[in-house]
Design an enzyme around this catalytic site. Structure first.
Site, short mmCIF file in Angstrom:
data_model
loop_
_atom_site.label_atom_id
_atom_site.label_comp_id
_atom_site.label_asym_id
_atom_site.label_seq_id
_atom_site.Cartn_x
_atom_site.Cartn_y
_atom_site.Cartn_z
CD GLU A 1 -3.00 -1.24 2.18
OE1 GLU A 1 -3.04 -0.36 3.06
OE2 GLU A 1 -4.00 -2.07 2.04
CD GLU B 1 -4.20 -5.56 3.56
OE1 GLU B 1 -5.29 -4.91 3.99
OE2 GLU B 1 -3.02 -5.62 3.75
O1 IFM Z 1 -4.95 -3.16 8.74
C1 IFM Z 1 -4.83 -2.61 7.66
C2 IFM Z 1 -3.63 -3.22 7.00
O2 IFM Z 1 -2.32 -3.02 7.66
C3 IFM Z 1 -3.51 -2.48 5.69
N1 IFM Z 1 -4.65 -2.66 4.78
C4 IFM Z 1 -5.94 -2.26 5.46
C5 IFM Z 1 -6.11 -2.86 6.74
C6 IFM Z 1 -7.31 -2.40 7.34
O3 IFM Z 1 -7.50 -1.17 7.66
#
Ligand code: IFM
Length: 439
Positions: free
Chosen positions: A166, A351
């Site tokens: 990210e 994710e």
């Molecule tokens: O917890 C985070 C993760 O570390 C990175 N992506 C989003 C998730 C939820 O906010």
């Protein structure tokens, strides 16, 4: 009634896994781990609520891997902690840290799970902050050395690897919005870090490949950008949001250039030789990870720095983060990557998941039906994309465990497994058992 029977409709070569990250679960007080920018940020800005203990995965990793295996998942996405491997400086290795990741990778492989390590999920060693952290190109170069170290030492224990998790959060959220470590609010710092984090990715692609024939990817978080109405000014504002949040990173990686609409604003602040770096940034990769959670409603506003938009939330069903359920955004981004960037690139959803206000019922069970519904709705979108022939390879639920949700501390629970932070006991939720039933 929500259920995950949709899992049965996926092809057998589609990989289901779970994801975590080092700072959020390991516990930095164990095993000689050094301080990261998050320890410092937590002390300064979060009343000391930090990841020093987190879920103590450092001690409980075998139990956690068993839980992944028992649910029927086939892959585990985790991250290496740079300050655990190099707590003090760039040359002095923490042997306990090296041993920990060897044991973790052994355990993953012994359980026939595919390891999907990420090299960097936000825990920058604190020493880099003196020189500006990601504002400084030198950090990108040190990152490439660190990547090379990982490949050299652990490279025969994994095949797939992600460089960065990210980049938008690492740069914009942390250096412009100030919501994540190091908590700056400075456009110049943000623009430089938006470039340098991509340079770190590009340099590490080479330094990883020089050791092993890895399958290398990067993980981009995408948020759907929806103008609040169809007026010209709100459409323009939504395009700017999209260019900064989503297209900046994908354009650089796949097209070797930055989107013009954001570059128009940022060019005077960019590092001088940014164009030649774009060649490094756009080195071919083997797969792309998409993290997806929600949409933003965008409204135009006038701002001195010309970042002329506000982000609002709409009225759809929401998670405990106040993020709307907007599954269509996920298929939108999958299609966009496929059509506009690279139709051959294998895509993983690295994710997806929700924070839920989990409550135990009288029997001590957590029946997280909203979370099950959230997964089901997003899996439905993925299935539609698969049917169109898009090379989608896998899905990682965020997250295996309740964990340290950054600026929110331990209040937001994303896990398939409940964690009691007093004694570190783990308890599966209904969502975990739904995956288990259908995988
Ligand atoms: O917890 C985070 C993760 O570390 C990175 N992506 C989003 C998730 C939820 O906010």
């Amino acid at each position: 009634m929500s259920n995950l029977s949709i899992l049965q409709d996926f092809p057998s070569d589609f990989t289901f896994g779970v994801a975590t990250s080092s700072y959020q679960i390991e516990g930095n007080s164990y095993g000689g781990c050094g301080k990261s920018i998050w320890d410092d940020f937590a002390e300064r800005r979060l009343n000391g609520i930090d990841g020093q203990k987190a879920c103590n995965h450092y001690s409980f990793f075998k139990e956690d891997i068993k839980l992944i295996k028992d649910a029927g998942f086939k892959a585990y996405r985790f991250s290496f902690a740079w300050p655990r491997l190099f707590p003090e400086n760039d040359n002095q290795i923490n042997q306990d840290g090296v041993n920990f990741y060897h044991r973790l990778l052994d355990e993953i492989n012994l359980n026939d799970l595919e390891p999907f390590p990420t090299l960097y999920h936000w825990d920058l060693p604190i020493r880099f902050i003196k020189n500006g952290g990601w504002e400084n190109k030198d950090t990108s170069k040190r990152f490439a050395d660190y990547a090379n170290f990982i490949s050299k030492n652990f490279g025969d224990q994994f095949k797939s690897v992600a460089t960065i998790n990210e980049p938008w959060c690492i740069s914009w959220l942390s250096y412009y919005l100030g919501e994540h470590a190091p908590g700056k609010k400075d456009l110049n710092a943000a623009v430089n870090s938006m470039h340098n984090i991509l340079l770190a990715h590009g340099l590490s692609v080479d330094s990883l490949r020089s050791e092993h024939n890895h399958q290398i990817g990067i993980i981009l978080n995408n948020e759907f950008s929806e103008p609040i109405d169809q007026s010209e000014k709100n459409i323009q504002a939504a395009n700017l949001f999209d260019a900064i949040y989503n297209r900046w990173f994908a354009d650089a990686i796949f097209k070797g250039k930055y989107p013009q609409i954001s570059l128009n604003l940022f060019e005077p602040l960019m590092p001088q030789d940014y164009q030649s770096d774009l060649k490094t940034i756009s080195k071919p990769i083997d797969w792309l990870g998409i993290n997806y959670y929600t949409r933003s409603l965008i409204k135009s506003k006038i701002s001195k720095d010309k970042i002329n938009y506000d982000c609002l939330r709409g009225s759809l069903k929401k998670t405990d983060m106040d993020w709307e359920f907007y599954p269509k955004g996920l298929s939108y981004f999958i299609n966009r990557i496929h059509k506009e960037y690279d139709e051959k690139i294998p895509i993983y959803i690295t994710e997806n998941g929700m924070a839920n206000n989990d409550r135990m019922n009288s029997k001590g069970d957590i029946e997280d039906l909203d979370r099950i519904e959230y997964f089901q709705l997003h899996l439905q979108e993925i299935l539609e994309c698969l049917k169109k022939g898009i090379p989608l390879k896998g899905y990682f639920a965020w997250s295996l465990l309740d964990n340290y949700e950054w600026s929110y501390g331990y209040d937001k629970r994303f896990g398939l497994i409940h964690v009691d932070y007093e004694n570190f006991s783990r308890k599966t939720k209904l969502s975990y058992r739904e995956f288990q039933k259908y995988l």
